[in-house]
Motif scaffolding. Structure first.
Motif, mmCIF file in Angstrom:
data_model
loop_
_atom_site.group_PDB
_atom_site.id
_atom_site.type_symbol
_atom_site.label_atom_id
_atom_site.label_comp_id
_atom_site.label_asym_id
_atom_site.label_seq_id
_atom_site.Cartn_x
_atom_site.Cartn_y
_atom_site.Cartn_z
ATOM 1 N N ARG A 290 0.848 -1.188 0.000
ATOM 2 C CA ARG A 290 0.000 0.000 0.000
ATOM 3 C C ARG A 290 0.884 1.239 0.000
ATOM 4 O O ARG A 290 1.740 1.396 0.865
ATOM 5 C CB ARG A 290 -0.882 -0.048 1.249
ATOM 6 N N LEU A 291 0.667 2.135 -0.952
ATOM 7 C CA LEU A 291 1.401 3.400 -0.974
ATOM 8 C C LEU A 291 0.617 4.526 -0.316
ATOM 9 O O LEU A 291 1.215 5.450 0.236
ATOM 10 C CB LEU A 291 1.747 3.791 -2.408
ATOM 11 N N ALA A 292 -0.685 4.456 -0.391
ATOM 12 C CA ALA A 292 -1.502 5.513 0.221
ATOM 13 C C ALA A 292 -2.940 5.059 0.314
ATOM 14 O O ALA A 292 -3.420 4.287 -0.516
ATOM 15 C CB ALA A 292 -1.423 6.810 -0.585
ATOM 16 N N TYR A 293 -3.613 5.567 1.344
ATOM 17 C CA TYR A 293 -5.073 5.519 1.399
ATOM 18 C C TYR A 293 -5.546 6.807 2.043
ATOM 19 O O TYR A 293 -5.098 7.158 3.143
ATOM 20 C CB TYR A 293 -5.624 4.339 2.191
ATOM 21 N N GLU A 294 -6.432 7.486 1.368
ATOM 22 C CA GLU A 294 -6.983 8.740 1.881
ATOM 23 C C GLU A 294 -8.471 8.802 1.558
ATOM 24 O O GLU A 294 -8.868 8.568 0.410
ATOM 25 C CB GLU A 294 -6.280 9.956 1.260
ATOM 26 N N ALA A 295 -9.273 9.102 2.554
ATOM 27 C CA ALA A 295 -10.684 9.383 2.329
ATOM 28 C C ALA A 295 -10.819 10.865 1.967
ATOM 29 O O ALA A 295 -10.444 11.731 2.762
ATOM 30 C CB ALA A 295 -11.500 9.065 3.576
ATOM 31 N N VAL A 296 -11.303 11.134 0.762
ATOM 32 C CA VAL A 296 -11.425 12.520 0.287
ATOM 33 C C VAL A 296 -12.901 12.768 -0.020
ATOM 34 O O VAL A 296 -13.376 12.470 -1.123
ATOM 35 C CB VAL A 296 -10.552 12.772 -0.953
ATOM 36 N N PRO A 297 -13.657 13.312 0.938
ATOM 37 C CA PRO A 297 -15.099 13.472 0.735
ATOM 38 C C PRO A 297 -15.450 14.323 -0.479
ATOM 39 O O PRO A 297 -16.459 14.058 -1.157
ATOM 40 C CB PRO A 297 -15.567 14.137 2.041
ATOM 41 N N GLU A 298 -14.646 15.366 -0.751
ATOM 42 C CA GLU A 298 -14.949 16.230 -1.892
ATOM 43 C C GLU A 298 -14.878 15.473 -3.216
ATOM 44 O O GLU A 298 -15.470 15.887 -4.209
ATOM 45 C CB GLU A 298 -13.985 17.420 -1.938
ATOM 46 N N TRP A 299 -14.128 14.390 -3.235
ATOM 47 C CA TRP A 299 -14.044 13.546 -4.435
ATOM 48 C C TRP A 299 -14.958 12.331 -4.328
ATOM 49 O O TRP A 299 -14.941 11.473 -5.205
ATOM 50 C CB TRP A 299 -12.604 13.094 -4.668
ATOM 51 N N LEU A 300 -15.706 12.251 -3.234
ATOM 52 C CA LEU A 300 -16.718 11.219 -2.997
ATOM 53 C C LEU A 300 -16.137 9.832 -2.770
ATOM 54 O O LEU A 300 -16.891 8.865 -2.641
ATOM 55 C CB LEU A 300 -17.720 11.139 -4.173
ATOM 56 N N THR A 301 -14.808 9.695 -2.680
ATOM 57 C CA THR A 301 -14.179 8.395 -2.871
ATOM 58 C C THR A 301 -13.075 8.127 -1.855
ATOM 59 O O THR A 301 -12.339 9.038 -1.459
ATOM 60 C CB THR A 301 -13.585 8.321 -4.296
ATOM 61 N N GLY A 302 -12.942 6.849 -1.483
ATOM 62 C CA GLY A 302 -11.754 6.389 -0.783
ATOM 63 C C GLY A 302 -10.654 6.171 -1.800
ATOM 64 O O GLY A 302 -10.735 5.274 -2.636
ATOM 65 N N MET A 303 -9.620 7.001 -1.720
ATOM 66 C CA MET A 303 -8.573 7.048 -2.750
ATOM 67 C C MET A 303 -7.363 6.236 -2.298
ATOM 68 O O MET A 303 -6.804 6.486 -1.231
ATOM 69 C CB MET A 303 -8.153 8.493 -3.020
ATOM 70 N N ALA A 304 -6.957 5.279 -3.116
ATOM 71 C CA ALA A 304 -5.865 4.390 -2.728
ATOM 72 C C ALA A 304 -4.925 4.144 -3.889
ATOM 73 O O ALA A 304 -5.317 4.218 -5.062
ATOM 74 C CB ALA A 304 -6.417 3.061 -2.220
ATOM 75 N N VAL A 305 -3.678 3.829 -3.550
ATOM 76 C CA VAL A 305 -2.671 3.403 -4.516
ATOM 77 C C VAL A 305 -1.913 2.238 -3.897
ATOM 78 O O VAL A 305 -1.535 2.291 -2.729
ATOM 79 C CB VAL A 305 -1.671 4.525 -4.871
ATOM 80 N N ALA A 306 -1.698 1.189 -4.682
ATOM 81 C CA ALA A 306 -0.907 0.049 -4.225
ATOM 82 C C ALA A 306 -0.097 -0.491 -5.393
ATOM 83 O O ALA A 306 -0.471 -0.314 -6.561
ATOM 84 C CB ALA A 306 -1.810 -1.048 -3.665
ATOM 85 N N VAL A 307 1.018 -1.131 -5.084
ATOM 86 C CA VAL A 307 1.853 -1.737 -6.114
ATOM 87 C C VAL A 307 2.096 -3.200 -5.761
ATOM 88 O O VAL A 307 2.139 -3.574 -4.584
ATOM 89 C CB VAL A 307 3.209 -1.014 -6.289
ATOM 90 N N ILE A 308 2.232 -4.015 -6.789
ATOM 91 C CA ILE A 308 2.598 -5.415 -6.646
ATOM 92 C C ILE A 308 3.855 -5.634 -7.484
ATOM 93 O O ILE A 308 3.850 -5.391 -8.699
ATOM 94 C CB ILE A 308 1.470 -6.354 -7.105
ATOM 95 N N GLU A 309 4.925 -6.043 -6.825
ATOM 96 C CA GLU A 309 6.217 -6.217 -7.485
ATOM 97 C C GLU A 309 6.612 -7.690 -7.413
ATOM 98 O O GLU A 309 7.194 -8.143 -6.421
ATOM 99 C CB GLU A 309 7.259 -5.323 -6.815
ATOM 100 N N PRO A 310 6.289 -8.464 -8.441
ATOM 101 C CA PRO A 310 6.483 -9.916 -8.356
ATOM 102 C C PRO A 310 7.927 -10.342 -8.217
ATOM 103 O O PRO A 310 8.205 -11.405 -7.658
ATOM 104 C CB PRO A 310 5.871 -10.427 -9.675
ATOM 105 N N GLU A 311 8.865 -9.528 -8.680
ATOM 106 C CA GLU A 311 10.267 -9.936 -8.560
ATOM 107 C C GLU A 311 10.712 -10.004 -7.108
ATOM 108 O O GLU A 311 11.661 -10.714 -6.767
ATOM 109 C CB GLU A 311 11.178 -8.990 -9.343
ATOM 110 N N ASN A 312 9.999 -9.318 -6.216
ATOM 111 C CA ASN A 312 10.303 -9.413 -4.793
ATOM 112 C C ASN A 312 9.921 -10.772 -4.218
ATOM 113 O O ASN A 312 10.276 -11.117 -3.089
ATOM 114 C CB ASN A 312 9.583 -8.323 -4.009
ATOM 115 N N HIS A 313 9.154 -11.540 -5.013
ATOM 116 C CA HIS A 313 8.704 -12.853 -4.558
ATOM 117 C C HIS A 313 9.241 -13.959 -5.465
ATOM 118 O O HIS A 313 8.688 -15.062 -5.502
ATOM 119 C CB HIS A 313 7.176 -12.885 -4.508
ATOM 120 N N GLY A 314 10.267 -13.630 -6.233
ATOM 121 C CA GLY A 314 10.907 -14.630 -7.059
ATOM 122 C C GLY A 314 10.116 -15.042 -8.282
ATOM 123 O O GLY A 314 10.361 -16.104 -8.862
#
Length: 318
Positions: A290-314
């Motif tokens: 998870r890089l971020a999670y922010e509840a932004v009511p003015e945008w009506l939305t729970g805003m999130a960013v996440a990354v999956i890096e498979p090379e970290n898991h071989g």
């Protein structure tokens, strides 16, 4: 050899572009935007040739005259450019796109729709604007129906992601591929079930969705007024649990939700989490970050960013 080297899930909101100055929760908005830029840096570092871009469509490319569950762009791709998002032709990796579409159909896994002249909207172009800015990559656009019921089940979206992974890895050329899922998390849009509109605003929206293919701009001003008048319905508890599944590599567990249960828990806009699910399944459901999670009511939305890096898991060779 072709490999999937990175996955990114990211919320989108055109209100970032049109109402930034009016946004009261500036710190939250800024942290979310910074996370988009951090994800963009991770994409750049992964050096993809092509990005499989999984997004929704907000009745600017698909209309009630024809709503496929899943559509792959295999030729021209044009962004509608609403609300300050990119406009015009987008570069498509036609060779890979046609291979994926053909593999899904010929393998008997999915009878996907395809488009040789696909119009996308901010459901994908928001990601192009913030996550692919300045990157020399082509896209394979995949559009998932998340707003016009009946919707594809979450289990079917998970299966699509797995099938896309197999198709990409079977591609005979040399590609480094990233996958982006754009949409969500919890939010409620003032959009009706098109089958049973209730009241003047809902009837207007359904009429716009039915008649707007060639003149959607004529409906857009009132449409945005209706959206701006809506009250936020964000569920941080659902969003946190969803992101925990991403972090543990367990997003396949979301398939236990029916469409109705998902809307009850997180709003009709949360149906967009299907795009994250396709992405995570294409990455083999390895744990993410998870890089971020922010509840932004003015945008009506729970805003999130996440990354999956498979090379970290071989999973990906160096």
């Amino acid at each position: 050899m072709t490999r999937i080297v990175l996955g990114v899930g990211a919320s989108h909101s055109t209100l970032m572009n049109t109402h930034w100055e009016e946004t009261v929760h500036k710190d939250e908005a800024g942290r979310f935007r910074d996370a988009l830029y951090a994800a963009r840096d991770r994409i750049a570092a992964a050096r993809p040739d092509t990005v499989v871009l999984v997004g929704s469509n907000h009745f600017r490319g698909f209309w009630l005259d024809l709503i496929p569950s899943f559509t792959i762009g295999v030729g021209e791709c044009v962004a509608s450019g609403e609300s300050g998002t990119p406009k015009g032709p987008q570069p498509v990796d036609e060779e890979l796109a046609r291979h994926v579409a053909g593999s899904l159909v010929e393998g008997g896994r999915f009878d996907v729709a395809f488009s040789a002249r696909l119009q996308i909207d901010h459901g994908q172009s928001h990601a192009i604007q913030y996550l692919l800015a300045g990157l020399d990559v082509r896209i394979v656009p995949i559009v998932v129906n998340v707003f016009a019921p009946p919707l594809p089940t979450l289990a079917r979206c998970d299966a699509l992601g797995r099938a896309v992974r197999e198709a990409v890895e079977a591609f005979p050329g040399e590609r480094r591929v990233a996958v982006i899922g754009s949409g969500g998390l919890s939010h409620r849009l003032p959009w009706p079930d098109w089958r049973s509109p209730d009241g003047e605003d809902e009837e207007f929206m359904v009429r716009a969705w039915l008649d707007g293919r060639n003149n959607w701009q004529d409906y857009d001003a009132r449409r945005r007024e209706i959206i701006r008048a809506a009250r936020a319905a964000i569920n941080p508890e659902f969003d946190d649990a969803f992101l925990a599944m991403v972090e543990k590599g367990e997003l396949h567990r979301i398939t236990a939700y029916t469409t109705e249960r998902l809307e009850e828990a997180a709003g009709n806009g949360a149906q967009e989490v299907r795009t994250w699910l396709v992405m995570a399944a294409a990455l083999g459901h390895v744990p993410g970050r998870r890089l971020a999670y922010e509840a932004v009511p003015e945008w009506l939305t729970g805003m999130a960013v996440a990354v999956i890096e498979p090379e970290n898991h071989g999973r990906v060779p160096a």
